[in-house]
Design a protein around this motif. Structure first.
Motif, short mmCIF file in Angstrom:
data_model
loop_
_atom_site.label_atom_id
_atom_site.label_comp_id
_atom_site.label_asym_id
_atom_site.label_seq_id
_atom_site.Cartn_x
_atom_site.Cartn_y
_atom_site.Cartn_z
N ARG A 55 0.87 -1.11 -0.33
CA ARG A 55 0.13 0.19 0.35
C ARG A 55 0.39 1.32 0.04
N SER A 56 2.01 1.02 0.53
CA SER A 56 3.23 2.49 0.92
C SER A 56 4.49 1.80 0.44
N TRP A 75 7.00 9.48 1.57
CA TRP A 75 6.72 8.16 1.54
C TRP A 75 5.24 8.22 0.07
N LEU A 77 2.39 6.42 -2.13
CA LEU A 77 1.38 6.16 -1.04
C LEU A 77 0.21 5.71 -2.47
N HIS A 79 -2.17 3.47 -4.85
CA HIS A 79 -3.39 2.78 -4.95
C HIS A 79 -3.81 2.31 -6.55
#
Length: 162
Positions: A55-56, A75, A77, A79
């Motif tokens: 997810r990240s 970071w 993310l 998706h």
């Protein structure tokens, strides 16, 4: 002008052991002079320990000195996106929270962190990246190929209200 001697020797993907240092740095950035409560620390540290998941993931700039464990972090993310023939397995990445210690501004660490995020995202099959930027970082992102979008809209509400 970059002072190469003040830059970290290398950047790397963040690991479980970086979570506490990245938590401290994040709170320093958001709330200068205010230490997080133990509950806030536990909550944020737990969520940032997801650094290598699907997810990240995060990247960090480890300090060459043992007194400070991280000079910066960022970071991405990941998706899923709605399938669009002929690409049914589409995914996107949103760059979030690129930050580093103030004394390392204008040394190239931010650019290096973003480049590592993009390279790792591409390695994981991401071809579309987004970022919300402030005016100070706009040139950094534009230098890495980001363009302004006049189509993005945002809606923010305080949860628990109608």
């Amino acid at each position: 002008m970059s002072d190469e001697s003040s830059r970290p020797a290398r950047l790397r993907l963040a690991s479980f052991s970086d979570a506490e240092s990245l938590t401290d740095m994040r709170f320093e950035w958001d709330q200068p002079g205010i230490s997080p409560t133990e509950e806030e620390r536990t909550s944020f540290t737990g969520s940032s320990r997801d650094g290598g998941s699907r997810r990240s993931f995060g990247v960090c700039a480890p300090s060459p000195r043992s007194t400070v464990s991280s000079l910066g972090g960022a970071w991405l993310l990941l998706h899923e996106r709605v399938p669009n023939p002929p690409r049914f397995g589409r995914a996107g990445g949103d760059i979030q929270s690129v930050y580093f210690r103030p004394k390392y501004r204008r040394t190239g660490i931010g650019r290096d962190l973003v480049r590592l995020l993009l390279a790792e995202g591409e390695r994981r099959g991401i071809s579309r990246f987004t970022v919300d930027s402030n005016d100070h970082a706009l040139r950094l992102y534009q230098g890495e190929g980001f363009v302004r979008s006049h189509l993005r809209l945002e809606r923010t509400r305080t949860l628990g209200t109608s």
